[in-house]
Design an enzyme around this catalytic site. Structure first.
Site, PDB file in Angstrom:
ATOM      1  N   ASP A  59      56.899 -24.575  22.237  1.00 32.40           N
ATOM      2  CA  ASP A  59      56.843 -25.005  23.637  1.00 32.40           C
ATOM      3  C   ASP A  59      55.375 -24.993  24.079  1.00 32.40           C
ATOM      4  OD1 ASP A  59      59.106 -24.912  26.112  1.00 32.40           O
ATOM      5  OD2 ASP A  59      57.044 -24.461  26.727  1.00 32.40           O
ATOM      6  N   HIS A 118      54.197 -24.104  26.792  1.00 31.49           N
ATOM      7  CA  HIS A 118      53.909 -22.868  27.531  1.00 31.49           C
ATOM      8  C   HIS A 118      54.067 -21.671  26.608  1.00 31.49           C
ATOM      9  CE1 HIS A 118      55.396 -25.803  30.554  1.00 31.49           C
ATOM     10  NE2 HIS A 118      54.383 -25.335  31.252  1.00 31.49           N
ATOM     11  N   ASP A 153      57.426 -30.021  25.436  1.00 28.95           N
ATOM     12  CA  ASP A 153      56.547 -30.355  26.556  1.00 28.95           C
ATOM     13  C   ASP A 153      55.066 -30.435  26.165  1.00 28.95           C
ATOM     14  OD1 ASP A 153      56.840 -27.652  26.143  1.00 28.95           O
ATOM     15  OD2 ASP A 153      57.382 -27.150  28.206  1.00 28.95           O
ATOM     16  N   HIS A 194      60.759 -17.498  28.806  1.00 30.18           N
ATOM     17  CA  HIS A 194      59.977 -16.787  29.836  1.00 30.18           C
ATOM     18  C   HIS A 194      60.707 -15.581  30.423  1.00 30.18           C
ATOM     19  CE1 HIS A 194      56.832 -19.735  29.756  1.00 30.18           C
ATOM     20  NE2 HIS A 194      57.623 -20.722  30.169  1.00 30.18           N
TER      21      HIS A 194
END
Ligand SMILES: [Zn+2]
Ligand SMILES: [Zn+2]
Length: 377
Positions: free
Chosen positions: A163, A165, A252, A126
């Site tokens: 991931d 996200h 995740d 990120h």
């Protein structure tokens, strides 16, 4: 000489946003403990991370941002974003070790010291040019790509980010870079942080057509995920022919993860690791760098990464978790450890929901193939 490298040092524990923050630093330690107690270290090449230099950070990040992190790190409080990523004392040094760990893994693979290497401390997807976000201070993946292109003079790098996200920092910092093919599987930004990663985000300028986003609906299960993965990833790798593959292994998307809504089990992670390992040998001369990423259920993260690594090493581990590890887990976490290495339960998904999710994912796969038709001939 062991063919698979593992980069880990207890210095990783200093990347710590504080008590109660979802990114628990013990997850990397307990992962390392688990592979140790399973006896995997005997077949791995274990090395310590090093600190990335400021020049290495600035392959991706601005001077101003690096200075800001140093300032906040000395002060020990403040925020890097709007609340997810608080500053802490020593944050700069701790972050440099995570990035340096990924560069150590890259060097091991590129120098031929190892075929594959895993840095569980990396995967901070990120962070972008001039800001940290979503628990990520510096983007080790983007830095590793620049380092590979500049220092190792490779021609093409493929990044696979699984991931849950979307890896927005990696996307934006390499958006116009055609030498990096970025492939990102994630829960759709309609439902989850950071709200980006839609199919029409395909890159810009020369990099247009080198950003492949695969947004998935909530509750996406193993069957749908693996269907999409097998339809998309091998073809992209075989057509792009990367010199090296970087794999962000956020776990995740697992059904037990508290921060997201996908429904994978350890079955997906086992299969993904097998597919990627085989692909690396087929398309990139075996050069395969794995980095960590998200995963906020400590028992799940440690198990999923252990399963993935065992697949890459080619060793089948017993389902029974080592006794010493169960004790260490309970001592560090203060609650009961998981029962077995592989999931024994799976999320309940009704037949109707299963079919409707599958149909949604099939639609996404068709759209991706249409947009990237030059790869999917
Ligand atoms: Zn191999
Ligand atoms: Zn994540």
């Amino acid at each position: 000489m062991n063919k698979v490298g593992i980069v880990y040092g207890d210095v990783y524990l200093s990347y710590n946003f504080g008590h109660g923050h979802p990114l628990n630093p013990y997850r990397v330690k307990l992962f390392f403990d688990l592979i140790k107690h399973y006896g995997l270290l005997q077949v791995l090449n274990h090395v310590e991370p090093r600190m990335a230099s400021e020049n290495e950070l600035m392959l991706v990040h601005s001077r101003e941002y690096v200075d800001k992190v140093k300032r906040l790190s000395e002060r020990g409080y403040g925020m890097l974003d709007f609340g997810d990523t608080p500053a802490f004392k020593g944050m700069f040094e701790a972050s440099c070790y995570l990035v340096g760990g990924t560069l150590v893994a890259v060097d091991m693979v590129m120098s031929g010291k190892c075929e594959h290497a895993f840095n569980p401390g990396g995967g901070l997807h990120h962070a972008s040019h001039d800001r940290g976000a979503g628990f990520c201070v510096f983007n080790d993946i983007a830095i590793a790509v620049r380092y590979l292109l500049d220092k190792w003079r490779v021609k093409r790098v493929m990044i696979l980010d699984i991931d849950v996200h979307h890896g927005d920092g990696t996307q934006w910092t390499l958006y116009s870079e055609p030498r990096a093919l970025k492939v990102d599987f994630h829960e759709s930004g309609l439902y989850l942080y950071p709200g980006t990663g839609f199919m029409d985000e395909m890159g810009e300028g020369e990099g247009y057509g080198f950003m492949v986003n695969v947004p998935l609906p909530p509750r996406t299960h193993d069957d749908a995920y693996l269907y999409a993965f097998k339809e998309i990833v091998p073809t992209l790798a075989e057509e792009f022919k990367p010199d090296v593959i970087i794999h962000q292994c956020g776990v995740d998307a697992h059904f037990e993860d508290p921060l997201a809504h996908l429904a994978l089990t350890t079955r997906s992670y086992a299969e993904i690791a097998e597919i990627m390992h085989e692909l690396a040998h087929k398309v990139s001369g075996g050069r395969y760098v794995m980095v960590g990423g998200g995963g906020y259920n400590v028992g799940t993260v440690t198990r999923a990464w252990t399963i993935m690594l065992s697949k890459v090493v080619g060793i089948e581990l017993p389902d029974e978790l080592p006794r010493e590890w169960l004790i260490a887990f309970k001592n560090l976490m203060g609650y009961d450890p998981p029962a077995t290495l592989h999931d024994k339960s799976k999320p309940f998904i009704s037949e109707g929901a299963w079919r409707s999710i599958m149909a949604d994912v099939q639609h996404v796969v068709r759209e991706v193939k249409k947009r990237f038709s030059r790869f999917f001939k």
